[in-house]
Design a protein around this motif. Structure first.
Motif, mmCIF file in Angstrom:
data_model
loop_
_atom_site.group_PDB
_atom_site.id
_atom_site.type_symbol
_atom_site.label_atom_id
_atom_site.label_comp_id
_atom_site.label_asym_id
_atom_site.label_seq_id
_atom_site.Cartn_x
_atom_site.Cartn_y
_atom_site.Cartn_z
ATOM 1 N N GLY A 89 53.693 44.826 -2.478
ATOM 2 C CA GLY A 89 54.255 43.931 -1.476
ATOM 3 C C GLY A 89 53.390 42.709 -1.336
ATOM 4 N N HIS A 90 53.992 41.630 -0.848
ATOM 5 C CA HIS A 90 53.288 40.360 -0.721
ATOM 6 C C HIS A 90 53.449 39.792 0.684
ATOM 7 C CE1 HIS A 90 53.494 40.424 -5.113
ATOM 8 N NE2 HIS A 90 54.813 40.441 -5.033
ATOM 9 N N ALA A 91 52.527 38.915 1.038
ATOM 10 C CA ALA A 91 52.659 38.098 2.235
ATOM 11 C C ALA A 91 51.894 36.809 1.965
ATOM 12 C CB ALA A 91 52.119 38.814 3.468
ATOM 13 N N GLY A 92 52.204 35.786 2.719
ATOM 14 C CA GLY A 92 51.492 34.520 2.547
ATOM 15 C C GLY A 92 52.344 33.348 2.973
ATOM 16 N N GLU A 93 51.878 32.172 2.609
ATOM 17 C CA GLU A 93 52.547 30.942 3.023
ATOM 18 C C GLU A 93 52.487 29.914 1.897
ATOM 19 O OE1 GLU A 93 52.156 27.495 6.508
ATOM 20 O OE2 GLU A 93 51.209 29.458 6.792
ATOM 21 N N LEU A 94 53.636 29.359 1.550
ATOM 22 C CA LEU A 94 53.738 28.296 0.557
ATOM 23 C C LEU A 94 54.330 27.084 1.253
ATOM 24 C CD1 LEU A 94 53.594 27.274 -2.406
ATOM 25 C CD2 LEU A 94 55.877 28.237 -2.742
ATOM 26 N N THR A 95 53.449 26.291 1.866
ATOM 27 C CA THR A 95 53.861 25.069 2.552
ATOM 28 C C THR A 95 52.900 23.952 2.178
ATOM 29 O OG1 THR A 95 52.498 25.457 4.529
ATOM 30 C CG2 THR A 95 54.701 26.443 4.495
ATOM 31 N N ASP A 96 53.228 22.733 2.590
ATOM 32 C CA ASP A 96 52.349 21.617 2.254
ATOM 33 C C ASP A 96 51.032 21.666 3.019
ATOM 34 O OD1 ASP A 96 53.378 21.044 4.732
ATOM 35 O OD2 ASP A 96 53.957 18.981 4.275
ATOM 36 N N SER A 97 50.950 22.521 4.045
ATOM 37 C CA SER A 97 49.711 22.610 4.821
ATOM 38 C C SER A 97 48.868 23.833 4.480
ATOM 39 C CB SER A 97 50.024 22.632 6.321
ATOM 40 O OG SER A 97 50.846 23.744 6.652
ATOM 41 N N ARG A 98 49.495 24.855 3.863
ATOM 42 C CA ARG A 98 48.758 26.095 3.595
ATOM 43 C C ARG A 98 49.365 26.793 2.401
ATOM 44 N NH1 ARG A 98 49.187 31.574 5.999
ATOM 45 N NH2 ARG A 98 47.135 32.577 5.985
ATOM 46 N N LEU A 99 48.541 27.030 1.393
ATOM 47 C CA LEU A 99 48.975 27.750 0.189
ATOM 48 C C LEU A 99 47.999 28.893 -0.054
ATOM 49 C CD1 LEU A 99 49.433 24.430 -0.449
ATOM 50 C CD2 LEU A 99 50.476 25.400 -2.477
ATOM 51 N N THR A 100 48.373 30.077 0.396
ATOM 52 C CA THR A 100 47.530 31.250 0.189
ATOM 53 C C THR A 100 48.356 32.496 0.449
ATOM 54 O OG1 THR A 100 45.361 32.225 0.675
ATOM 55 C CG2 THR A 100 46.662 31.473 2.556
ATOM 56 N N GLY A 101 47.832 33.647 0.069
ATOM 57 C CA GLY A 101 48.564 34.878 0.299
ATOM 58 C C GLY A 101 47.802 36.102 -0.138
ATOM 59 N N ILE A 102 48.470 37.254 -0.021
ATOM 60 C CA ILE A 102 47.840 38.532 -0.298
ATOM 61 C C ILE A 102 48.880 39.462 -0.925
ATOM 62 C CG2 ILE A 102 48.324 39.330 2.064
ATOM 63 C CD1 ILE A 102 45.698 40.943 1.924
ATOM 64 N N THR A 103 48.438 40.293 -1.868
ATOM 65 C CA THR A 103 49.297 41.244 -2.560
ATOM 66 C C THR A 103 48.673 42.628 -2.482
ATOM 67 O OG1 THR A 103 50.175 39.589 -4.098
ATOM 68 C CG2 THR A 103 50.246 41.890 -4.821
ATOM 69 N N ALA A 104 49.462 43.598 -2.046
ATOM 70 C CA ALA A 104 49.006 44.983 -1.959
ATOM 71 C C ALA A 104 49.736 45.822 -2.993
ATOM 72 C CB ALA A 104 49.246 45.544 -0.568
ATOM 73 N N VAL A 105 48.992 46.568 -3.796
ATOM 74 C CA VAL A 105 49.557 47.436 -4.823
ATOM 75 C C VAL A 105 49.240 48.880 -4.451
ATOM 76 C CG1 VAL A 105 49.482 48.089 -7.255
ATOM 77 C CG2 VAL A 105 49.338 45.668 -6.600
ATOM 78 N N LEU A 106 50.286 49.700 -4.333
ATOM 79 C CA LEU A 106 50.117 51.110 -3.981
ATOM 80 C C LEU A 106 50.368 51.980 -5.209
ATOM 81 C CD1 LEU A 106 50.379 49.783 -1.181
ATOM 82 C CD2 LEU A 106 51.790 51.740 -0.468
ATOM 83 N N PRO A 107 49.350 52.708 -5.663
ATOM 84 C CA PRO A 107 49.532 53.613 -6.811
ATOM 85 C C PRO A 107 50.148 54.930 -6.361
ATOM 86 C CG PRO A 107 47.261 53.689 -6.092
ATOM 87 C CD PRO A 107 47.953 52.675 -5.212
ATOM 88 N N PRO A 108 50.770 55.663 -7.268
ATOM 89 C CA PRO A 108 51.252 57.005 -6.915
ATOM 90 C C PRO A 108 50.072 57.906 -6.544
ATOM 91 C CG PRO A 108 52.207 56.265 -9.006
ATOM 92 C CD PRO A 108 51.114 55.299 -8.663
ATOM 93 N N PRO A 109 50.284 58.879 -5.676
ATOM 94 C CA PRO A 109 49.200 59.814 -5.325
ATOM 95 C C PRO A 109 48.638 60.488 -6.568
ATOM 96 C CG PRO A 109 51.084 60.100 -3.862
ATOM 97 C CD PRO A 109 51.533 59.176 -4.942
ATOM 98 N N GLY A 110 47.319 60.629 -6.595
ATOM 99 C CA GLY A 110 46.657 61.290 -7.709
ATOM 100 C C GLY A 110 46.317 60.391 -8.872
#
Length: 363
Positions: free
Chosen positions: A32-53
């Motif tokens: 999943g992702h979150a962040g902002e792509l605008t002329d004032s702020r360009l940054t974000g974060i990505t979370a990767v969840l692996p299967p258990p084990g």
């Protein structure tokens, strides 16, 4: 446009798909992702969840890394694994956003059981960050814990999400001494025996993907896959050393496979994948880069029986991880979102070489 079996650039035999759903070609992985792509702020974060084990590992080779909890997934530790792996913008400030991922996973009951504390879990979330501060209006506005939580919730939902472009941790990425927009890229390679190897990368390197003549360092690899793509010409020249455009960099990535590997083998896969950065970007692993590659093995497919056959398959997996990472770096540039000139951002590969970008993204 691909050959079933191709050799070159030191690569082992492999077959497609090359792009497809990228890291999501490895079953069980969520992101999943979150962040902002605008002329004032360009940054974000990505979370990767692996299967258990899943087994996890990491190899940090850049001279200026911004990382969190990488020691706890080194071979020889308790080998619990990880509940998520996070790629984020914001440099060291952005690592603070990982707390939002941790809190959200804990609320969902995902984490290492806390000894002596009933129903309490401690999510283990290794992370790495790129430097994208100031991209926008020049202010320091890194990803926040709330955005970390948003990315984690998106991953937990299991809904299909984009794996490439100016999204998540790749939103504000640049490369080539700040002369070209980078982004988030992802590619997968399938080995003849059916094992899949894939890479997810945030391409934000000091070095450039282009040769002095304006072509691509990756041309030999593309030819080895039998790809017939339009030539790239006119990539930005490397700025002078005193231009002040450096020290804002880092390539961070996750390489994943559905093979069953132990933590040491998964770390070896991550180590070998660094060759994919060196092949796609020059210079790489500089003092101004924090180049970090995480490894993830879900364990769905067993290696062949017998030491010799298993070792050969592991070599092929590691070589494929380097190929996938090289292609993912190119994918990140080809998929970056063009923005209005008034935003003051560098051009994208699709603006400089539209025929190539269109053909590559159609794979």
């Amino acid at each position: 446009m691909t050959s079933d079996t191709a050799r070159g650039s030191g690569s082992t035999a492999r077959s497609g798909p090359l792009r497809g759903r990228g890291i999501l070609e490895v079953p069980g992985i969520r992101l999943g992702h979150a962040g902002e792509l605008t002329d004032s702020r360009l940054t974000g974060i990505t979370a990767v969840l692996p299967p258990p084990g899943s087994a996890v590992g990491v190899d940090v080779r850049g001279g200026g890394p911004a990382t969190r909890e990488t020691d706890v997934i080194a071979p020889g530790t308790h080998s619990y694994g990880a509940d998520a792996i996070v790629l984020t913008g914001g440099s060291a400030f952005g690592l603070g956003a990982v707390s939002g991922v941790v809190d959200t996973l804990a609320e969902a009951g995902l984490g290492f059981p806390a000894p002596g504390l009933a129903d309490a879990v401690i999510p283990l979330v290794p992370a790495a960050a790129i430097f994208d501060l100031g991209r926008g209006d020049g202010s320091v506005a890194p990803p926040t814990p709330a955005e970390g939580s948003q990315a984690a919730r998106a991953a937990l939902s299991g809904e299909t999400v984009e794996v490439r472009g100016s999204i998540g941790a790749g939103t504000g990425a640049r490369s080539g001494f700040q002369s070209l927009r980078g982004g988030l890229g992802s590619c997968a390679v399938r080995l003849p025996g059916g094992i899949t190897v894939a890479a997810l990368v945030v391409a934000n390197s000091l070095g450039t993907i282009g040769t002095p003549s304006g072509g691509l360092w990756l041309d030999p690899l593309l030819r080895s896959f039998g790809l017939d793509l339009p030539k790239v010409q006119g990539l930005p020249a490397t700025p002078p050393a005193d231009s002040g455009t450096g020290a804002k960099n880092t390539t961070i990535a996750i390489v994943a496979t559905d093979a069953r590997l132990d933590p040491a083998q998964t770390t070896r896969m991550a180590s070998g994948a660094h060759a994919g950065i060196s092949r796609a970007v020059q210079p790489s692993h500089t003092l101004f880069d924090g180049d970090t590659v995480f490894g993830l093995a879900t364990g769905a497919n067993e290696l062949p029986s017998g030491h010799g056959a298993a070792t050969r398959e592991l070599v092929m997996i590691t070589a494929a991880a380097a190929d996938a990472l090289s292609l993912a770096i190119l994918d990140a540039h080809a998929s970056a979102t063009p923005v209005a000139e008034a935003w003051g951002q560098p051009p994208t590969l699709s603006e400089i070489a539209p025929d190539f970008a269109s053909a590559f993204t159609a794979l």
